[in-house]
Each structure stands twice: as C-alpha cells, then as structure tokens.
Design an enzyme around this catalytic site. Sequence first.
Site, PDB file in Angstrom:
ATOM      1  N   ASP A 122       0.865  -1.184   0.000  1.00  0.00           N
ATOM      2  CA  ASP A 122       0.000   0.000   0.000  1.00  0.00           C
ATOM      3  C   ASP A 122       0.899   1.231   0.000  1.00  0.00           C
ATOM      4  O   ASP A 122       2.109   1.129   0.193  1.00  0.00           O
ATOM      5  CB  ASP A 122      -0.934  -0.008   1.221  1.00  0.00           C
ATOM      6  N   ASP A 126      -1.371   5.058   7.653  1.00  0.00           N
ATOM      7  CA  ASP A 126      -1.797   6.242   8.406  1.00  0.00           C
ATOM      8  C   ASP A 126      -2.283   5.787   9.784  1.00  0.00           C
ATOM      9  O   ASP A 126      -1.504   5.737  10.741  1.00  0.00           O
ATOM     10  CB  ASP A 126      -2.868   6.970   7.590  1.00  0.00           C
ATOM     11  N   THR A 130      -6.565   0.111   7.593  1.00  0.00           N
ATOM     12  CA  THR A 130      -6.663  -0.620   6.320  1.00  0.00           C
ATOM     13  C   THR A 130      -5.722  -1.825   6.306  1.00  0.00           C
ATOM     14  O   THR A 130      -6.121  -2.925   5.910  1.00  0.00           O
ATOM     15  CB  THR A 130      -6.317   0.332   5.149  1.00  0.00           C
ATOM     16  N   TYR A 197       0.521  12.404  -3.330  1.00  0.00           N
ATOM     17  CA  TYR A 197       1.210  11.475  -4.227  1.00  0.00           C
ATOM     18  C   TYR A 197       1.067  11.939  -5.679  1.00  0.00           C
ATOM     19  O   TYR A 197       0.059  12.571  -6.033  1.00  0.00           O
ATOM     20  CB  TYR A 197       0.654  10.055  -4.051  1.00  0.00           C
TER      21      TYR A 197
HETATM   22  P1  5GP Z   1      -5.218   4.038   7.157  1.00  0.00           P
HETATM   23  O1  5GP Z   1      -5.721   5.148   8.044  1.00  0.00           O
HETATM   24  O2  5GP Z   1      -6.183   2.902   7.142  1.00  0.00           O
HETATM   25  O3  5GP Z   1      -3.814   3.623   7.529  1.00  0.00           O
HETATM   26  O4  5GP Z   1      -5.131   4.629   5.704  1.00  0.00           O
HETATM   27  C1  5GP Z   1      -6.216   4.506   4.832  1.00  0.00           C
HETATM   28  C2  5GP Z   1      -5.990   5.103   3.503  1.00  0.00           C
HETATM   29  O5  5GP Z   1      -6.159   6.517   3.619  1.00  0.00           O
HETATM   30  C3  5GP Z   1      -4.643   4.924   2.849  1.00  0.00           C
HETATM   31  O6  5GP Z   1      -4.495   3.701   2.163  1.00  0.00           O
HETATM   32  C4  5GP Z   1      -4.663   6.088   1.869  1.00  0.00           C
HETATM   33  O7  5GP Z   1      -5.358   5.739   0.698  1.00  0.00           O
HETATM   34  C5  5GP Z   1      -5.438   7.152   2.623  1.00  0.00           C
HETATM   35  N1  5GP Z   1      -4.510   8.104   3.239  1.00  0.00           N
HETATM   36  C6  5GP Z   1      -4.204   8.228   4.544  1.00  0.00           C
HETATM   37  N2  5GP Z   1      -3.320   9.231   4.729  1.00  0.00           N
HETATM   38  C7  5GP Z   1      -3.047   9.733   3.498  1.00  0.00           C
HETATM   39  C8  5GP Z   1      -2.181  10.790   3.025  1.00  0.00           C
HETATM   40  O8  5GP Z   1      -1.480  11.476   3.761  1.00  0.00           O
HETATM   41  N3  5GP Z   1      -2.188  11.006   1.690  1.00  0.00           N
HETATM   42  C9  5GP Z   1      -2.944  10.292   0.821  1.00  0.00           C
HETATM   43  N4  5GP Z   1      -2.871  10.585  -0.458  1.00  0.00           N
HETATM   44  N5  5GP Z   1      -3.770   9.292   1.227  1.00  0.00           N
HETATM   45  C10 5GP Z   1      -3.812   9.014   2.556  1.00  0.00           C
END
Ligand code: 5GP
Length: 217
Positions: A122, A126, A130, A197
């Site tokens: 991935d 964050d 996920t 990104y």
């Molecule tokens: P999680 O909170 O489950 O680790 O992240 C979930 C999803 O949120 C990531 O796979 C990504 O798609 C999106 N995401 C979280 N933080 C960021 C960020 O700083 N930039 C971007 N582009 N997507 C993010």
Amino acid sequence: MAEVEKLYISYNHVHKLCKGAAETIKAFKPDLMVAIGGGGFIPARILRTFLKSPGSKNIPIQAIGLTLYEEIVTPADDEAADKGTAEEEKLGMEVIRTQWLDFTTLESHALNLIGKNVLIVDEVDDTRTTLHYAVSELQKDVAVQAKKLGRENEKTRFFVFVLHNKDKPKRAELPVELMESGQYLAAETVPDIWIAYPWEATDIDLQTELAAKQGNI
Ligand code: 5GP
C-alpha cells in the site's frame, strides 16, 4: 488562512523508495503480491521490476480494493455513547471491501495463497486500519481455503510494504509475529501530515517542482 502543510512526492521519489526497499523484500522471497487499491498499485508494479531475478518469472500481482469509511456520529449514536452501550464501540473507522481476491480463479491458476509468502503493498500506513483489515481478512480466508483442501499444516507468511508510515498513534495493529520478524517495512517514516502522491496530481509539473523543493525527487 494559513496553507495546510503537505508532503509532495514525485514519481521519481516513489521509484527510488521501491528500489531502496527491494533488497530487504527479496530476502522474504515473495511468491505473490497483493496490492491495495488504488494507492498500492503503482508501487507494487514498480517493486515487481526490482524483485525480478534473472531467469525467474515476474511475481504475480493481485489487486484488492479497500475504502476507509468514517462513520458519522448521529445524535442517536451520541446517546448510545453516553450510555456506554455496544454502539459506542463501533464508532470510528470502518473498512469497506470494494474488491477482493477470487480464490476460485486463483486456484485454477495454481495461485492460491496456502503456504505462500504474500507481499501486501500500500502507499501509506496512516491509522493502520486498512492494513490491519487486509492482513486479518487474508489470514482468515487462507485458513478457510487451507481447511477446505486439508492443507492446514502449510504456513502462509505475510509481509507488509508501504512507501510511507506516519509517525502517530495507530488505531489498529498488525500481528505481533509479523512486526517482530521484520515483515513490515515502510520505506520512509514521516510526520503526521498529508502526503500528496504524484498519481493524485492534476498538474504533474507543479507536483514534481513542489516535491523537488522538499527534496522528494
Ligand atoms: P489508514 O488510516 O487505514 O492507515 O489509511 C487509509 C488510507 O487513507 C490509505 O491507504 C490512503 O489511501 C489514505 N490516506 C491516509 N493518509 C493519506 C495521506 O497522507 N495522503 C494520501 N494521499 N492518502 C492518505
């Protein structure tokens, strides 16, 4: 209004992060990649180039789609939270499967996950919600498949690769054995700010320029 600080990343930087991680990942000997869409797709494809050994086949990439859905707290939910009822536990992030592995098709191509080394890719870790969902659901599905085929004694191993890990308290965990055996790799650990990104950019020249200013080129 003050501008929100963002970390801009260029395609070159993504490429270099994948290259830098490849040697460590090679030691895991992945049989198959599971890319979490959409952010994991481009890193997974780049990584595959660096994981290929001369004379060996490319590592297959399977895609899964997961969307993080933040539940909205309704007045009813607030009441439940005040009372400390079961609903309170459910508030927060929920992961929705938009695409998953088709085990029947995988099976017919001798590609099932049983006893394999599976690399999950991935773009960013964050809150970890996920990744936690992906690993735990894949583990459950593999266990069901293995039971069905009487192959419970074959161990499936998972390795998680992300371009970026945000240095922050996580809302979910990854299995201890995965973390402790070095099967988690973030190419870079960054502060808790929004990462922009290149594949999200509408002006790639500006994106690359901003990334270069921050040294992410
Ligand atoms: P999680 O909170 O489950 O680790 O992240 C979930 C999803 O949120 C990531 O796979 C990504 O798609 C999106 N995401 C979280 N933080 C960021 C960020 O700083 N930039 C971007 N582009 N997507 C993010």
